[in-house]
Design a protein around this motif. Sequence first.
Motif, mmCIF file in Angstrom:
data_model
loop_
_atom_site.group_PDB
_atom_site.id
_atom_site.type_symbol
_atom_site.label_atom_id
_atom_site.label_comp_id
_atom_site.label_asym_id
_atom_site.label_seq_id
_atom_site.Cartn_x
_atom_site.Cartn_y
_atom_site.Cartn_z
ATOM 1 N N GLY A 204 66.316 56.667 24.114
ATOM 2 C CA GLY A 204 65.295 56.862 23.096
ATOM 3 C C GLY A 204 65.312 58.162 22.347
ATOM 4 O O GLY A 204 64.540 58.341 21.402
ATOM 5 N N ALA A 205 66.184 59.099 22.719
ATOM 6 C CA ALA A 205 66.201 60.399 22.044
ATOM 7 C C ALA A 205 66.856 60.307 20.675
ATOM 8 O O ALA A 205 67.736 59.472 20.441
ATOM 9 C CB ALA A 205 66.957 61.424 22.893
ATOM 10 N N SER A 206 66.409 61.179 19.772
ATOM 11 C CA SER A 206 67.142 61.417 18.533
ATOM 12 C C SER A 206 68.174 62.489 18.854
ATOM 13 O O SER A 206 67.845 63.520 19.438
ATOM 14 C CB SER A 206 66.207 61.905 17.428
ATOM 15 N N VAL A 207 69.436 62.248 18.498
ATOM 16 C CA VAL A 207 70.525 63.114 18.937
ATOM 17 C C VAL A 207 71.215 63.789 17.756
ATOM 18 O O VAL A 207 71.578 63.133 16.783
ATOM 19 C CB VAL A 207 71.564 62.312 19.752
ATOM 20 N N VAL A 208 71.392 65.108 17.867
ATOM 21 C CA VAL A 208 72.219 65.860 16.921
ATOM 22 C C VAL A 208 73.572 66.059 17.586
ATOM 23 O O VAL A 208 73.679 66.774 18.596
ATOM 24 C CB VAL A 208 71.602 67.228 16.574
ATOM 25 N N VAL B 197 66.364 59.029 14.874
ATOM 26 C CA VAL B 197 67.177 59.404 13.719
ATOM 27 C C VAL B 197 68.261 60.350 14.222
ATOM 28 O O VAL B 197 67.955 61.451 14.691
ATOM 29 C CB VAL B 197 66.340 60.111 12.628
ATOM 30 N N HIS B 198 69.504 59.916 14.143
ATOM 31 C CA HIS B 198 70.602 60.742 14.637
ATOM 32 C C HIS B 198 71.249 61.517 13.488
ATOM 33 O O HIS B 198 71.097 61.172 12.313
ATOM 34 C CB HIS B 198 71.653 59.878 15.329
ATOM 35 N N MET B 199 71.974 62.562 13.858
ATOM 36 C CA MET B 199 72.591 63.435 12.857
ATOM 37 C C MET B 199 73.892 63.998 13.418
ATOM 38 O O MET B 199 73.967 64.351 14.595
ATOM 39 C CB MET B 199 71.609 64.564 12.514
ATOM 40 N N ALA B 200 74.923 64.066 12.583
ATOM 41 C CA ALA B 200 76.183 64.703 12.973
ATOM 42 C C ALA B 200 76.291 66.041 12.251
ATOM 43 O O ALA B 200 75.873 66.173 11.095
ATOM 44 C CB ALA B 200 77.363 63.817 12.611
ATOM 45 N N ALA B 201 76.824 67.045 12.923
ATOM 46 C CA ALA B 201 76.929 68.381 12.333
ATOM 47 C C ALA B 201 78.185 69.074 12.834
ATOM 48 O O ALA B 201 78.641 68.839 13.949
ATOM 49 C CB ALA B 201 75.698 69.215 12.686
ATOM 50 N N VAL B 202 78.736 69.920 11.976
ATOM 51 C CA VAL B 202 79.907 70.718 12.345
ATOM 52 C C VAL B 202 79.433 72.094 12.801
ATOM 53 O O VAL B 202 78.593 72.717 12.134
ATOM 54 C CB VAL B 202 80.870 70.867 11.150
ATOM 55 N N VAL B 203 79.960 72.555 13.920
ATOM 56 C CA VAL B 203 79.592 73.888 14.407
ATOM 57 C C VAL B 203 80.756 74.508 15.164
ATOM 58 O O VAL B 203 81.510 73.811 15.851
ATOM 59 C CB VAL B 203 78.340 73.824 15.328
ATOM 60 N N ASP B 204 80.919 75.797 15.001
ATOM 61 C CA ASP B 204 81.842 76.592 15.809
ATOM 62 C C ASP B 204 80.964 77.426 16.737
ATOM 63 O O ASP B 204 80.322 78.383 16.300
ATOM 64 C CB ASP B 204 82.687 77.490 14.910
ATOM 65 N N VAL B 205 80.901 77.052 17.998
ATOM 66 C CA VAL B 205 79.954 77.711 18.907
ATOM 67 C C VAL B 205 80.302 79.170 19.179
ATOM 68 O O VAL B 205 79.475 79.921 19.697
ATOM 69 C CB VAL B 205 79.822 76.943 20.254
ATOM 70 N N SER B 206 81.515 79.590 18.825
ATOM 71 C CA SER B 206 81.875 80.995 19.034
ATOM 72 C C SER B 206 81.385 81.880 17.890
ATOM 73 O O SER B 206 81.539 83.102 17.940
ATOM 74 C CB SER B 206 83.395 81.145 19.178
ATOM 75 N N SER B 207 80.781 81.263 16.857
ATOM 76 C CA SER B 207 80.304 81.997 15.688
ATOM 77 C C SER B 207 78.777 81.986 15.623
ATOM 78 O O SER B 207 78.167 80.919 15.514
ATOM 79 C CB SER B 207 80.872 81.375 14.404
ATOM 80 N N LYS B 208 78.166 83.161 15.663
ATOM 81 C CA LYS B 208 76.704 83.248 15.583
ATOM 82 C C LYS B 208 76.190 82.687 14.263
ATOM 83 O O LYS B 208 75.156 82.005 14.223
ATOM 84 C CB LYS B 208 76.271 84.712 15.742
ATOM 85 N N GLU B 209 76.903 82.947 13.171
ATOM 86 C CA GLU B 209 76.477 82.452 11.861
ATOM 87 C C GLU B 209 76.519 80.929 11.802
ATOM 88 O O GLU B 209 75.646 80.292 11.226
ATOM 89 C CB GLU B 209 77.357 83.044 10.758
ATOM 90 N N SER B 210 77.556 80.338 12.387
ATOM 91 C CA SER B 210 77.679 78.888 12.405
ATOM 92 C C SER B 210 76.537 78.251 13.189
ATOM 93 O O SER B 210 75.962 77.240 12.775
ATOM 94 C CB SER B 210 79.031 78.480 13.013
ATOM 95 N N ILE B 211 76.168 78.851 14.311
ATOM 96 C CA ILE B 211 75.076 78.327 15.134
ATOM 97 C C ILE B 211 73.736 78.499 14.429
ATOM 98 O O ILE B 211 72.886 77.593 14.431
ATOM 99 C CB ILE B 211 75.061 79.018 16.509
ATOM 100 N N LYS B 212 73.553 79.639 13.800
ATOM 101 C CA LYS B 212 72.316 79.878 13.049
ATOM 102 C C LYS B 212 72.155 78.845 11.936
ATOM 103 O O LYS B 212 71.064 78.305 11.721
ATOM 104 C CB LYS B 212 72.339 81.289 12.455
#
Length: 247
Positions: A33-37, A61-76
């Motif tokens: 039942g969760a909405s997942v990013v 409502v699900h969502m796909a996103a691109v992220v580089d977890v080693s980058s603070k700006e990308s996570i923000k």
Amino acid sequence: MAAATRLISRLTLVTGGGSGIGRAVCQRFASEGASVVVADISEESANETMGSLSGDLRGQVHMAAVVDVSSKESIKKLVTSIQTHYFQPPSVCVNAAGITQDEFLLSMEEEHFDRVIQVNLKGSFLVTQAVSQALVACGASKGSIITVGSIVGKVGNLGQANYAASKAGVQGLTRTAAKELSRFGIRCNCVLPGFITTPMTDKVPEKVISKLQSLVPLGRLGEPAGQLIRLLVKLNCLFSLHVCYSE
């Protein structure tokens, strides 16, 4: 509450959701039942995972996103995008992003050591920090942050000095985060799976896999959708302990 609906209204962020354990986590949470990013460094993989998610339950409502977890700006950027899209931060976060760059200690390149630490350890820190900051800032009454560690972080493994160090680090990170964030109602847990069949282990030589299998009582590697995923759901829904480990 029925298992099939116990996560309704929960917004869940899963890093590394494009494959392996991360993908299985996304599918399990969506089925309940969760909405997942689905966040991954590969846009194609994130979209593939999102396309496999069930979405027939109320409000999903699900969502796909691109992220580089080693980058603070990308996570923000990711957390801001989630809040813009859903008008709230994720109340559940699963840190499943991780890489390996294996080599024996005597031959390991410094850059390979650094990269694994940046993604596995620093990435878990940056995501945990960003999500918990967003939860505290909006006055959320509770949250759950789950980090996928590894048994290798506890016992070590040949050719994985960088990976073992990174996974030992996330245990210490989780213990500290649990102590600091509990007063805000945010629970932090780390799970230590054994050897699981994922795209990461697909790169391991067959003779090494055979040796690893001989160490497992069942004589085989675990599956992403197996006990680990059930444990993640239990951690999110049921456990009151701040740090739990599963070997």
